[in-house]
Structures are given as C-alpha cells and as structure tokens.
Design an enzyme around this catalytic site. Structure first.
Site, PDB file in Angstrom:
ATOM      1  N   ASN A 192     -52.091  64.865 -26.044  1.00 39.70           N
ATOM      2  CA  ASN A 192     -51.800  65.464 -24.137  1.00 39.70           C
ATOM      3  C   ASN A 192     -52.938  65.168 -23.918  1.00 39.70           C
ATOM      4  O   ASN A 192     -53.188  65.188 -22.263  1.00 39.70           O
ATOM      5  CB  ASN A 192     -51.639  66.870 -24.899  1.00 39.70           C
ATOM      6  CG  ASN A 192     -50.221  66.859 -25.642  1.00 39.70           C
ATOM      7  OD1 ASN A 192     -49.322  66.689 -24.560  1.00 39.70           O
ATOM      8  ND2 ASN A 192     -50.401  67.416 -26.151  1.00 39.70           N
ATOM      9  N   HIS A 222     -63.505  62.662 -28.124  1.00 40.29           N
ATOM     10  CA  HIS A 222     -62.898  62.217 -27.186  1.00 40.29           C
ATOM     11  C   HIS A 222     -64.235  60.839 -25.979  1.00 40.29           C
ATOM     12  O   HIS A 222     -65.370  61.799 -26.101  1.00 40.29           O
ATOM     13  CB  HIS A 222     -62.402  63.278 -25.788  1.00 40.29           C
ATOM     14  CG  HIS A 222     -61.620  63.629 -27.223  1.00 40.29           C
ATOM     15  ND1 HIS A 222     -60.226  63.880 -28.037  1.00 40.29           N
ATOM     16  CD2 HIS A 222     -61.430  65.429 -27.457  1.00 40.29           C
ATOM     17  CE1 HIS A 222     -60.411  64.480 -28.926  1.00 40.29           C
ATOM     18  NE2 HIS A 222     -60.461  65.938 -27.861  1.00 40.29           N
TER      19      HIS A 222
END
Length: 271
Positions: A192, A222
């Site tokens: 998401n 990330h």
C-alpha cells in the site's frame, strides 16, 4: 469526536490501547466494523465494549465524525463512498484500493460535496514532502523497492502463481518489477505504500515498483529513489514488522495513530 474503526486487526488494537491510556483526548469509539458475525474484529469489539457492526449502512448509521480504515482493499471499495457521502471523514490505510481511478474520482467528488475529508497517511514510508517539492519543479522519475522476508509474502495468490518456494529461498528473489498500477493489486496487504507514493508523486503508471522476497532480511525494507530537476534523493526505511502481522510495518501502524492525532488537532483548533 466520534471515531469508528473499520477492521479489527493490529492497527485497531493499537488505537484502542492508546485511547484507553488517554493518548487520544476527546475521541470516543462509537463502532467497530467487520465482515463476519464471528471474527477477530467482533472479538475485539467485545473485549473493549464497543458496538460491533457489519456493512456500510450500519457503519454510517453510527454517525462517526471520522472512520479509520485498516481492513482491506475490498473494505475501501464498499465503504469509502457511502461514508464520505454521509459526511464522515475517512482515513484510508489500504491505499492500494485507490489505484482504481473511477473509485478515487467518485470518492473525491462525494467528499467535495459533503465536506468530509478523505485522508491517506504516509504509512510505512517517509519523504513525501520532498517528493511533492520535486514534482512541483517538473518531470521526475520515481521508484520504490519493497523488500521483505519471505514470510511476509505467504498466502498471496499472485506469489503462489509464480511457483516461488518461499520456504527454501537462498537469495533475494524479485516477485514483481513494473508499473505500480499493475503491481499494487497483486499484493493487497503488502505494498500500500507504493500506492501512497504514487498518489503523492507522479501517479500509478509512472511510479516504478519492485517487490522482493529476501531471506537475509529481518525488517521490511523500502527503498525510494527520486530524480528530477531539483536533483536526486534516496530514502531507505528498515521497518520492524508488526509483532502479529509480518506483512505490516510497525511504522504504518503508528502512522494511523499519528493521523488520528492530527485529525483531532485540526478538529479542535480549526487548522
């Protein structure tokens, strides 16, 4: 302020624990919504003495000022527009559902008419302020790599269709590499953040997403890279997974809590 929770997982419990400690002053939980009559969400509602409801109509009937969605893409698709239309602001954590342009446009139009707020918090990433500034200067290239331990990618239909044996991986393995628009729907609980990055920056078609299962990792990692007229920057976030859900980062959970605090401050002080 009347708060409702959509979803009864890790994030809902974190919010309720903080409410019990007085960390969200002025907020009252008026409903907790889930899918089934007997579910984790139902049990959580019973544990905290909260009304448990099912369906968008029942949630709207509770008349919340704001709803924290921490459930699923399906929950966003079925609840977002009715809630906004009823005048309830919605904080959306399952931002990947907004890859649907028609849903996003309808939600924005309804929110504009009703005056409700549609808010997508930063979740498990950062640097969105710098990204927006870079985009304001002109053309930019944006990519994000989402790398997690193999356990985080279990029980995902798309991964199973690839035939990847997550249990025996010896090296980092790419599960997807391409536009965020095509990749986000494959991983409804895991990426998401790529949707958040796309919404804040250059859109779903121009944001590059790479998804990796890496047995050497213990944290959800990330890596964001942005290049444009203003220069280049890279951000690496090594997020601790939520204790009972390896698909979700603790940072994303606390992002929900921070969003509620910000919303509450805005409501109290009119900012």
């Amino acid at each position: 302020m009347r708060l409702a929770l959509l979803g009864g997982g890790t994030i809902a419990r974190l919010v309720l624990e903080n409410l019990r400690r007085g960390a969200l002053p002025g907020m009252e939980v008026v409903a907790l919504a889930g899918r089934a009559a007997t579910s984790r969400a139902s049990a959580l509602a019973g544990e905290y003495g909260i009304d448990y409801v099912r369906g968008a109509q029942a949630l709207c009937a509770a008349k919340p000022d704001v709803v924290l969605e921490a459930a699923s893409h399906d929950a966003v698709r079925t609840h977002l527009v009715p809630l906004l239309g009823a005048g309830s602001s919605v904080i959306v954590l399952s931002a990947g559902a907004l890859v649907d342009d028609a849903l996003r446009a309808e939600a924005q139009a309804v929110a504009s008419r009703s005056g409700a707020l549609l808010y997508v918090p930063s979740g498990g990433i950062g640097g969105l302020d710098a990204l927006k500034a870079a985009c304001a200067a002109g053309e930019v290239e944006v990519s994000i790599q989402v790398a997690k331990p193999p356990a985080a990618w279990r029980k995902i239909s798309y991964v199973e269709s690839l035939g990847v044996d997550l249990e025996s991986l010896a090296a980092a393995t790419t599960l997807y590499d391409g536009p965020a628009r095509a990749g986000v729907p494959h991983f409804p609980q895991n990426v998401n953040i790529a949707a958040v990055l796309s919404l804040a920056g250059v859109g779903f078609d121009r944001t590059r997403l790479r998804v990796v299962a890496d047995p050497s990792l213990t944290r959800n990692t990330h890596t964001i890279q942005v290049a444009g007229k203003t220069g280049r920057f890279s951000i690496v976030l090594e997020n601790v997974p939520a204790p009972d859900n390896p698909k979700t980062a603790w940072l994303a959970c606390y992002s929900a809590l921070a969003a509620l605090k910000e919303y509450g401050a805005r409501a109290r002080y009119g900012t």
